[in-house]
Structures are given as C-alpha cells and as structure tokens.
Design a protein around this motif. Structure first.
Motif, PDB file in Angstrom:
ATOM      1  N   UNK A  68      43.972 -20.284  -1.099  1.00 40.65           N
ATOM      2  CA  UNK A  68      44.915 -19.378  -0.441  1.00 40.65           C
ATOM      3  C   UNK A  68      45.751 -20.124   0.582  1.00 40.65           C
ATOM      4  N   UNK A  69      46.960 -19.607   0.807  1.00 45.33           N
ATOM      5  CA  UNK A  69      47.839 -20.213   1.814  1.00 45.33           C
ATOM      6  C   UNK A  69      47.409 -19.824   3.216  1.00 45.33           C
ATOM      7  N   UNK A  70      46.666 -18.698   3.318  1.00 47.84           N
ATOM      8  CA  UNK A  70      46.235 -18.212   4.636  1.00 47.84           C
ATOM      9  C   UNK A  70      44.720 -18.142   4.680  1.00 47.84           C
ATOM     10  N   UNK A  71      44.210 -18.293   5.891  1.00 51.35           N
ATOM     11  CA  UNK A  71      42.759 -18.173   6.085  1.00 51.35           C
ATOM     12  C   UNK A  71      42.446 -16.733   6.485  1.00 51.35           C
ATOM     13  N   UNK A  72      41.907 -15.981   5.528  1.00 48.19           N
ATOM     14  CA  UNK A  72      41.543 -14.581   5.760  1.00 48.19           C
ATOM     15  C   UNK A  72      40.049 -14.399   5.581  1.00 48.19           C
ATOM     16  N   UNK A  73      39.488 -13.454   6.333  1.00 50.74           N
ATOM     17  CA  UNK A  73      38.085 -13.091   6.101  1.00 50.74           C
ATOM     18  C   UNK A  73      38.038 -12.283   4.797  1.00 50.74           C
ATOM     19  N   UNK A  74      37.273 -12.697   3.799  1.00 53.93           N
ATOM     20  CA  UNK A  74      37.221 -11.963   2.529  1.00 53.93           C
ATOM     21  C   UNK A  74      36.760 -10.514   2.665  1.00 53.93           C
ATOM     22  N   UNK A  75      36.063 -10.209   3.764  1.00 46.15           N
ATOM     23  CA  UNK A  75      35.572  -8.833   3.940  1.00 46.15           C
ATOM     24  C   UNK A  75      36.554  -7.960   4.704  1.00 46.15           C
ATOM     25  N   UNK A  76      36.825  -8.313   5.959  1.00 48.43           N
ATOM     26  CA  UNK A  76      37.665  -7.445   6.797  1.00 48.43           C
ATOM     27  C   UNK A  76      39.142  -7.840   6.783  1.00 48.43           C
ATOM     28  N   UNK A  77      39.473  -8.937   6.088  1.00 51.14           N
ATOM     29  CA  UNK A  77      40.868  -9.405   5.935  1.00 51.14           C
ATOM     30  C   UNK A  77      41.495  -9.857   7.244  1.00 51.14           C
ATOM     31  N   UNK A  78      40.690 -10.135   8.266  1.00 48.61           N
ATOM     32  CA  UNK A  78      41.256 -10.646   9.516  1.00 48.61           C
ATOM     33  C   UNK A  78      41.858 -12.032   9.270  1.00 48.61           C
ATOM     34  N   UNK A  79      43.057 -12.256   9.787  1.00 46.16           N
ATOM     35  CA  UNK A  79      43.787 -13.499   9.543  1.00 46.16           C
ATOM     36  C   UNK A  79      43.579 -14.460  10.712  1.00 46.16           C
ATOM     37  N   UNK A  80      43.303 -15.718  10.362  1.00 52.24           N
ATOM     38  CA  UNK A  80      43.108 -16.744  11.385  1.00 52.24           C
ATOM     39  C   UNK A  80      44.309 -17.695  11.347  1.00 52.24           C
ATOM     40  N   UNK A  81      44.920 -17.874  12.484  1.00 51.39           N
ATOM     41  CA  UNK A  81      46.125 -18.730  12.551  1.00 51.39           C
ATOM     42  C   UNK A  81      45.778 -20.184  12.260  1.00 51.39           C
ATOM     43  N   UNK A  82      44.586 -20.568  12.606  1.00 51.98           N
ATOM     44  CA  UNK A  82      44.125 -21.922  12.348  1.00 51.98           C
ATOM     45  C   UNK A  82      42.799 -21.853  11.605  1.00 51.98           C
ATOM     46  N   UNK A  83      42.664 -22.717  10.628  1.00 51.28           N
ATOM     47  CA  UNK A  83      41.423 -22.695   9.850  1.00 51.28           C
ATOM     48  C   UNK A  83      40.255 -23.016  10.768  1.00 51.28           C
ATOM     49  N   UNK A  84      39.289 -22.048  10.879  1.00 52.56           N
ATOM     50  CA  UNK A  84      38.162 -22.270  11.801  1.00 52.56           C
ATOM     51  C   UNK A  84      37.266 -23.410  11.322  1.00 52.56           C
ATOM     52  N   UNK A  85      36.714 -24.079  12.311  1.00 50.10           N
ATOM     53  CA  UNK A  85      35.738 -25.107  11.979  1.00 50.10           C
ATOM     54  C   UNK A  85      34.375 -24.419  11.933  1.00 50.10           C
ATOM     55  N   UNK A  86      33.818 -24.331  10.756  1.00 51.52           N
ATOM     56  CA  UNK A  86      32.590 -23.560  10.554  1.00 51.52           C
ATOM     57  C   UNK A  86      31.373 -24.457  10.521  1.00 51.52           C
ATOM     58  N   UNK A  87      30.325 -23.969  11.153  1.00 51.17           N
ATOM     59  CA  UNK A  87      29.050 -24.687  11.138  1.00 51.17           C
ATOM     60  C   UNK A  87      27.976 -23.763  10.554  1.00 51.17           C
ATOM     61  N   UNK A  88      27.017 -24.392   9.923  1.00 53.83           N
ATOM     62  CA  UNK A  88      25.984 -23.624   9.228  1.00 53.83           C
ATOM     63  C   UNK A  88      25.143 -22.832  10.228  1.00 53.83           C
ATOM     64  N   UNK A  89      24.926 -21.572   9.922  1.00 56.86           N
ATOM     65  CA  UNK A  89      24.055 -20.700  10.722  1.00 56.86           C
ATOM     66  C   UNK A  89      22.614 -21.019  10.323  1.00 56.86           C
ATOM     67  N   UNK A  90      21.982 -21.863  11.117  1.00 54.03           N
ATOM     68  CA  UNK A  90      20.666 -22.393  10.734  1.00 54.03           C
ATOM     69  C   UNK A  90      19.604 -21.292  10.646  1.00 54.03           C
ATOM     70  N   UNK A  91      19.656 -20.350  11.552  1.00 57.84           N
ATOM     71  CA  UNK A  91      18.665 -19.262  11.521  1.00 57.84           C
ATOM     72  C   UNK A  91      18.784 -18.443  10.251  1.00 57.84           C
ATOM     73  N   UNK A  92      20.035 -18.078   9.913  1.00 57.91           N
ATOM     74  CA  UNK A  92      20.251 -17.296   8.703  1.00 57.91           C
ATOM     75  C   UNK A  92      19.900 -18.096   7.455  1.00 57.91           C
ATOM     76  N   UNK A  93      20.149 -19.414   7.493  1.00 61.01           N
ATOM     77  CA  UNK A  93      19.803 -20.268   6.350  1.00 61.01           C
ATOM     78  C   UNK A  93      18.293 -20.288   6.144  1.00 61.01           C
ATOM     79  N   UNK A  94      17.544 -20.385   7.261  1.00 66.75           N
ATOM     80  CA  UNK A  94      16.091 -20.384   7.141  1.00 66.75           C
ATOM     81  C   UNK A  94      15.586 -19.076   6.536  1.00 66.75           C
ATOM     82  N   UNK A  95      16.172 -17.994   6.973  1.00 65.17           N
ATOM     83  CA  UNK A  95      15.773 -16.691   6.426  1.00 65.17           C
ATOM     84  C   UNK A  95      16.103 -16.609   4.941  1.00 65.17           C
ATOM     85  N   UNK A  96      17.320 -17.073   4.577  1.00 57.98           N
ATOM     86  CA  UNK A  96      17.738 -17.028   3.164  1.00 57.98           C
ATOM     87  C   UNK A  96      16.869 -17.944   2.312  1.00 57.98           C
ATOM     88  N   UNK A  97      16.581 -19.145   2.846  1.00 57.06           N
ATOM     89  CA  UNK A  97      15.736 -20.077   2.097  1.00 57.06           C
ATOM     90  C   UNK A  97      14.332 -19.510   1.933  1.00 57.06           C
TER      91      UNK A  97
END
Length: 565
Positions: A68-97
């Motif tokens: 996509x040309x724009x960075x949108x949240x796939x759920x709520x469609x909120x638009x981010x002017x700059x592509x966020x730098x994302x880091x892994x949610x370690x707690x949620x990863x442990x739960x998922x694993x």
C-alpha cells in the motif's frame, strides 16, 4: 541444611503447574479468538502492536504496508503519516507460543517443502510461491525486496485451498455476489464489477455475525436452563404439595376413625346401660313376684286347713276374709324393657351417621378450602397486567380511559367495522396475547346479574351470532338470571356455588391445556376446562352482557391481583 529464600522460591515456582491463561471456554482470561491475527486469521507469530493499539503478525502487517502507498491499521483504518517502527510484543508472543504448544499436539506437523533429505518443521506458507518453508528457507523472504511482498501465512498442509486454481494466485478477496473467495485476477474476469472485499474484512464481519449468533445461542441456553429450573421448582412444589395433602388426608381420616371409635364406644355404653337397667328391673319384679308367691302359699295352706276343720263357728267367722283372694299386682301388662338392639340401636346409628356426615362434610370443605387457597397463592404469582382492546370492542360497549372497565352503553358508537371488531355480540378482548407458559388475571363482577369471563383464541369468529364453546375457540364461565352459573362447555355445565361470586380469577396453563376459574373472595374453585390443545394465541375475553333494564349496568372491572392470605 536450610534452603535460602531464593532457592525455596525457585523450587516452589518450578514445582507449580503452568497457569492456564487461555482456553476455548469463554470463562477463561483469554480465548483463541483473542490470539488470532485478523490478517492471516491464525495465531500470532511475532506479534506487533500498532500505535492505535491493535495487534498483528509482524510479517502480515509488513506485507500489508509494503503493498500500500499509505500505512493504515487494517482494523480501524487509522492512517499513520510515518511508517511506525514496530517491535515485537514479547508478552503476547509468549502467550501465543504457549497456545501453539498446547494446541499443537492435536495438529499434524507441517514440513518444509524446500528441505532436501530430512525435512524440518515449516514456519510459514507462501501463497505466492505455493510452497511451505522452514525458518532457514524463509530467510530470503525477509531480505529479498521482491519476496518481501509475498503473502505469508502460518504453515498449512492444504496450501492449494488458499490459492486460486484458475490463476494460481493467492485468494485475497471475497466475492459477496457469488459468496466465494477469489484472487485479484478473478476480479478482472468472471467476477468483474462484482462486490468484492478483502478476505480479512469479510472474515471480520462473519466473525461478528458468529458472535451475535453465539450470543443468541447462549441466550437460548440460558432460557432453557431457566425453564429447567422452573420445571424442577414446579415439580418440587408439586411434590411438597402432594406430601402435605397425603399427610392432611391421613390426619383427616385418622380423626374420623377416632370419632367413629368414640361414637361406637358411646353406643356400646348406652347398650350396656340399657342391659343393666333391664336386669335390675327384672331382679326387682322377680323379688316382688316371689313375695306374692309366699303370701299366696300361706293363704293356700290356710284354706287347706279350713276345708278340713270341725270348728264350724270359727269357719263361719273367717269365711268372708278367706274367700276373697289376697291383694296382689296385676302382672298381665307388666314386662321388662328388652329393646336394646331395636329402635334404640337404629336411632343411635342414625344419629351417629348424621354426626359423621356433618363432621366429614365440614372437614372436607375445610380441607378443600385450604387446598384451593394454597392453589390460589401459587397461581397468583403468574398474574399479568391485562387491558381491554378498543379495536375489538362492540360499538355498544364503553371502555374506561385506562382500559380496565367495560360497560354496556345506551347508544351505539360510530366505530369502524374492522375485521377484529365484534359486530353482533357485546364482547371485547384484552390487548395482551399469550402463546406459551401460564398467566392469571382477576375480574370484578360485583353487582351484576349477567356476565361472561374467560379466554378466546385469536382466529375466533367476530361477526354475527356467536356460540361460546371450546370448539368455537372460547373457554368461559357465565352468570345468568342473577344466580344461575354455568360453564360454556358443549353442552353447557350448570354450576352450584355456595356464595355469589364477586371476583373471578382466571388461570391458564398453555402447555397443560388448562383453563381454571376461581371465586377469589371465598377461595373456592368454580370450574376447569382440562385436556385442551392450544395452537395459537389466547386473549382474555369479557362480556358485560345486556343492561337488563338497568339491573345489569354495573361494569366488569379488571382488578389488581392481591395475593390471598
């Protein structure tokens, strides 16, 4: 040697079972749905959190933003002017694993398609490549810019189900017109101009609908559990009532048996007294007779002697006194009273029977009154608020503003002749209808010489002359000629009531097929229609009948239900 606190703490922690933080049970803290990525619809792999607070697989979100040309949240469609730098949610990863480990034992292991020799466990499946890769062979998808744009999902064995068989492209869209998954090329051919949306969007909507359906199903479960509880409660009440009635019956008949035994003892005592009196009388009469016999024997001896005497002068001197018999009683009509088993016994038995009948009638009436009173208390809990329906009322009827009273007017009102309105008989229905369960209401009939009260089914005939019978959809009781009560069965059943009815209680058990009527004031049962079959809505039914020259001008009043004490 004593353990240190840290050693003890560590030992205890290691010996404890791993806490259950997720389950398929809705009562747990986390459910499987909360661990699914809304893009790939699988359990999170390396989950990241957007600034708006939503979670996605790192690779899934990266692919979305790469395409996509724009960075949108796939759920709520909120638009981010700059592509966020994302880091892994370690707690949620442990739960998922942790969840994957718990559920992985039930799923077959998917192996890498690119491995030679011994195949390693797959990490992702690529919809663009049509292959499944282990961690090592997936590295190129993380570094080669062209491969970064590929659609990756959690490893699956049936990868062909995720790929369009016609165009060999990933199934990324859902055609709402044809209700099928399609690829991008499909929208340029067979599905051109069709309403297509991303699979993720359609899945979210379907999941929302499933949640709503699940809510409805859960409510249905709760309703049925409640009904089970009601049925068990009713059965328990019935059991307690039956046990009480059995105990009361034993008490009643025990009292009657004791009364019979007392009366029998009294009768036997009377008979004994009669016998003793007869014996005493006989003894007295025998003694008196024996005394007279002694006197007569003496006279007989004297007469014998005189008949042989030679003393002629003495014979002539006492002749007169000796010729007359001694003074004795006339025994001809004298007898003892031996009628112990005749009229006396019959009279005593008759009195005993009358006394027992009176006692039995009073006992049974008291018991019946107590039973009906208990029954009224029970059914009054099903009281409903009933109001009269003006759209059904005959034009001669006048309804109060609150819909609780109806009287017969002197002049006919100009009202539309709708299908639901009675046009010949002065009748009116309640506004409320009932198609299941139980309901109860009370109607004041005080001061009237003629009335009808009951229930009627929805599709009754409302035009012309109407005959009130269950076959015609009416279950009613009525008063005629001031003191003639009847139930409009087929044929009508005359009713004998001890008191003039002032308030009628109407109770319906729809499933049981029961319509019962009660005299609320005297707490007595009037009549019941039993074994009926109801298949449509039932409405409360009322008729104040004709005014009878003013004698029957009192209104029928739907009165509030006050529980009987």
């Amino acid at each position: 040697m004593a353990e240190s606190s840290s050693q003890t703490k560590g030992r205890r922690r290691s010996s404890m079972e791993e806490p259950e933080i997720f389950s398929h049970d809705s009562s747990s803290l986390l459910s499987e749905d909360q661990l699914l990525c809304s893009i790939c619809l699988d359990v999170f792999t390396d989950p990241v959190t957007t600034p708006c607070g939503h979670n996605f697989c790192k690779s899934c979100l990266g692919q979305c933003w790469d395409k996509s040309q724009h960075c949108l949240c796939p759920l709520c469609k909120e638009k981010f002017t700059k592509r966020p730098e994302l880091k892994i949610n370690t707690t949620l990863r442990e739960v998922a694993d942790h969840f994957k480990k718990k559920s992985g034992s039930d799923k077959p292991e998917v192996l890498c398609d690119a491995c030679n020799g011994e195949k390693l466990k797959a990490l992702k499946s690529c919809l663009d490549c049509g292959l499944t890769f282990c961690k090592t062979h997936l590295e190129t998808h993380n570094h080669v810019s062209k491969l970064k744009k590929h659609k990756l999902i959690n490893p699956v064995e049936n990868l062909e189900d995720y790929i369009c068989q016609k165009h060999e492209r990933a199934l990324e869209l859902f055609c709402r017109d044809d209700q099928t998954c399609v690829c991008q090329f499909c929208t340029e051919g067979d599905h051109k101009n069709h309403n297509t949306v991303p699979i993720e969007e359609e899945s979210r909507e379907k999941k929302t609908q499933l949640v709503e359906t699940q809510t409805d199903v859960q409510q249905m479960i709760q309703d049925r559990l409640k009904k089970i509880k009601e049925i068990k409660h009713s059965a328990e009440q019935s059991k307690r009532s039956t046990e009480k009635e059995k105990a009361d019956s034993v008490e009643v008949f025990t009292a009657l048996i004791r009364s019979i035994e007392r009366s029998q003892a009294e009768l036997l005592e009377v008979m004994e007294e009669k016998q003793k009196a007869a014996e005493t009388q006989a003894e007295g009469l025998i003694k008196e007779l024996e005394q007279e016999i002694s006197v007569l024997k003496r006279r007989n001896t004297e007469l014998e002697q005189l008949s042989h005497t030679e003393e002629h002068l003495h014979l002539l001197q006492i002749y007169s006194s000796m010729c007359s018999p001694p003074h004795t009683k006339n025994w001809t009509e004298i007898s003892i009273n031996t009628d112990v088993s005749g009229d006396t016994v019959r009279t005593a038995l008759s009195q005993l029977q009358q006394t027992l009948n009176e006692k039995l009638t009073k006992t049974l009436n008291d018991k019946l009154k107590e039973t009906v009173s208990t029954e009224l208390k029970r059914i009054q809990q099903y009281a409903v608020d009933v109001t009269l329906d003006p759209d059904t009322a005959h034009p001669d009827l006048i309804l109060s503003a609150d819909g609780k009273q109806v009287t017969r007017g002197d002049t006919r009102q100009k009202l539309p002749d709708t299908p639901q309105r009675f046009d010949y008989c002065v009748m009116v229905l309640g506004q409320q209808s009932f198609s299941s369960g139980r309901f109860y209401y009370e109607v004041q009939v005080r001061g009237k010489t003629k009335w009808d009260v009951g229930v009627a089914k929805e599709n009754i005939n409302r035009k012309g002359k109407i005959t009130l019978t269950p076959q015609n959809g009416f279950w009613t009781v009525a008063l005629r000629n001031e003191n003639q009560y009847k139930a409009f069965a087929d044929p009508p059943v005359p009713l004998t009531l001890r008191e003039k009815v002032e308030v009628v209680g109407v109770f319906v058990d729809y499933e049981e097929g029961l319509v019962s009527f009660y005299d609320v004031k005297s707490r007595s049962h009037i009549y019941s229609f039993t074994g009926q079959t109801f298949t449509e809505k039932l409405y409360p039914y009322f008729s104040p009948c004709n005014n009878e020259g003013g004698k029957n001008s009192a209104p029928l009043i739907i009165s509030p239900v006050f529980k009987t004490e």
